[in-house]
Design an enzyme around this catalytic site. Structure first.
Site, PDB file in Angstrom:
ATOM      1  N   LYS A  34       0.841  -1.203   0.000  1.00  0.00           N
ATOM      2  CA  LYS A  34       0.000   0.000   0.000  1.00  0.00           C
ATOM      3  C   LYS A  34       0.876   1.253   0.000  1.00  0.00           C
ATOM      4  CE  LYS A  34      -0.181  -0.400   4.981  1.00  0.00           C
ATOM      5  NZ  LYS A  34      -0.687  -1.284   6.034  1.00  0.00           N
ATOM      6  N   TYR A 239      17.797  29.715   7.271  1.00  0.00           N
ATOM      7  CA  TYR A 239      16.675  30.403   7.918  1.00  0.00           C
ATOM      8  C   TYR A 239      16.871  30.528   9.423  1.00  0.00           C
ATOM      9  CZ  TYR A 239      13.611  30.331   3.811  1.00  0.00           C
ATOM     10  OH  TYR A 239      13.048  30.543   2.588  1.00  0.00           O
TER      11      TYR A 239
HETATM   12  C1  LIG Z   1       0.252  -2.177   6.585  1.00  0.00           C
HETATM   13  C2  LIG Z   1      -0.203  -3.492   7.065  1.00  0.00           C
HETATM   14  C3  LIG Z   1       0.715  -4.535   7.257  1.00  0.00           C
HETATM   15  C4  LIG Z   1       2.203  -4.341   7.188  1.00  0.00           C
HETATM   16  O1  LIG Z   1       2.650  -3.771   8.399  1.00  0.00           O
HETATM   17  P1  LIG Z   1       4.192  -3.473   8.701  1.00  0.00           P
HETATM   18  O2  LIG Z   1       4.208  -3.025  10.105  1.00  0.00           O
HETATM   19  O3  LIG Z   1       4.599  -2.394   7.746  1.00  0.00           O
HETATM   20  O4  LIG Z   1       4.937  -4.733   8.454  1.00  0.00           O
HETATM   21  C5  LIG Z   1       0.206  -5.779   7.582  1.00  0.00           C
HETATM   22  N1  LIG Z   1      -1.122  -5.974   7.744  1.00  0.00           N
HETATM   23  C6  LIG Z   1      -2.025  -4.981   7.575  1.00  0.00           C
HETATM   24  C7  LIG Z   1      -3.460  -5.269   7.781  1.00  0.00           C
HETATM   25  C8  LIG Z   1      -1.596  -3.709   7.254  1.00  0.00           C
HETATM   26  O5  LIG Z   1      -2.488  -2.722   7.132  1.00  0.00           O
END
Ligand SMILES: *Cc1c(COP(=O)(O)O)cnc(C)c1O
Length: 339
Positions: A34, A239
């Protein structure tokens, strides 16, 4: 157009991280891709992991699924499920997260197709409550998921969630069961079930101390020098004049800033590298510019490329920004390339 900002991704590190997690979990190992594969570029990541043998990918939305039509049917699932306006792509499963979504799926033309289900076992974020499980009757559940809230900590909730998930497994029939994210993989084999879903650790994040020395850095931001300048002792840089030169200095101004996700928290904290020489960030990080102490690297010239130090665990400890935010905040102006 001059290329001046690049993310160098190491495909060997991504694949090595996948192999390590797969070995550690000793079960089917998927990938959370994602948010553009946590900022790295989802298409390339999906192709590399597919070549490495990964057959379970997770995005959040159908919109993200749309650009992954090269994945084999049955290998992609959408974590936000089946909402009122969602169109379903053939061969992609929703992860149904509420009784409303389950009802919507059952009433849809896809009702006979396999779907995944998320059950909440104590995070109280997304998923069916353990009291809602009756609605799953008659559904063909491909994979039943739950998600750990504290796997990166040694918290009593981990075991409580495991026990609740085991209880759910007794009452809901599914093809597979899946609980662990990256950190969960390090909690022990009881947490692995039939499938693990790492994200962060694939991309070089260190979710728990056990991952140190095992997980390799995948991405390094690189930027070009726009200007080399001499700053006399007593003059300030950047800055709000937060940095005052304690001696005559040589300063490199590079083409990256907080608009690229190189956050303002790196002001006076971050550093870059030239031939293994460390060039500390001096003064404030600007929107598109960073100033570095290059006094010890007199050979540097306008146009030279520098690597920013971007060890996620270290950068997170230094800035207080989570490893997840450091990765997903990387901006649109980088050319992303795999070596
Ligand atoms: C994003 C997500 C993961 C992965 O989690 P990490 O901590 O990045 O390994 C796994 N399961 C679900 C449901 C997620 O939303």
């Amino acid at each position: 157009m001059r290329l001046s900002l690049a993310l160098q991704h190491q495909s060997s590190a991504l694949v090595a991280n996948y192999r390590h997690l797969e070995h550690r979990a000793a079960t089917a190992t998927g990938a959370a891709i994602k948010a553009d594969a946590y900022g790295l570029g989802v298409k390339d990541v999906a192709k590399l992991l597919l070549d490495a043998g990964c057959r379970d990918f997770f995005v959040s939305t159908w919109w993200e699924a749309a650009e992954l039509d090269f994945l084999p049917p049955g290998t992609l699932a959408v974590l936000h499920g089946f909402g009122p306006d969602d169109g379903v792509h053939p061969g992609v499963r929703p992860v149904l997260v509420t009784p409303q979504q389950v009802a919507r799926w059952k009433a849809s033309a896809f009702a006979a197709e396999p779907c995944d289900v998320m059950v909440d076992t104590g995070m109280n974020r997304l998923g069916l409550g353990t009291k809602d499980l009756g609605c799953l009757e008659g559904l063909s559940v491909h994979t039943l998921h739950s998600h750990l809230a504290c796997a990166d900590d040694d918290d009593a909730l981990n075991r409580m969630q495991l026990e609740r998930f085991l209880a759910v497994r007794q009452v809901v029939r599914a093809g597979r069961y899946s609980l662990a994210n990256s950190a969960g993989i390090y909690l022990g084999s009881e947490f692995a079930f039939d499938l693990v879903r790492p994200g962060l650790a694939l991309y070089g994040g260190i979710p728990r101390a056990e991952a140190r020395g095992e997980i390799r850095q995948v991405t390094t931001p690189t930027a070009r020098i726009l200007q080399m300048r001499d700053v006399p002792a007593g003059e300030s840089v950047g800055y709000n004049a937060t940095f005052v030169a304690p001696r005559d200095m040589r300063v490199a101004v590079i083409n990256i800033g907080y608009a690229d996700g190189y956050r303002r928290a790196f002001s006076s904290i971050g550093s870059a590298r030239a031939n293994d020489q460390r060039l500390p960030v001096i003064g404030r990080v600007s929107m598109d510019l960073v100033t570095l102490d290059a006094t010890e690297a007199p050979y540097l010239r306008e146009g030279d490329w520098l690597e920013l130090d971007f060890n996620l665990e270290q950068a997170s400890a230094q800035t207080g920004i989570s490893q997840y935010e450091l990765l997903t905040g990387l901006g649109r102006r980088f050319k992303r390339s795999w070596i």
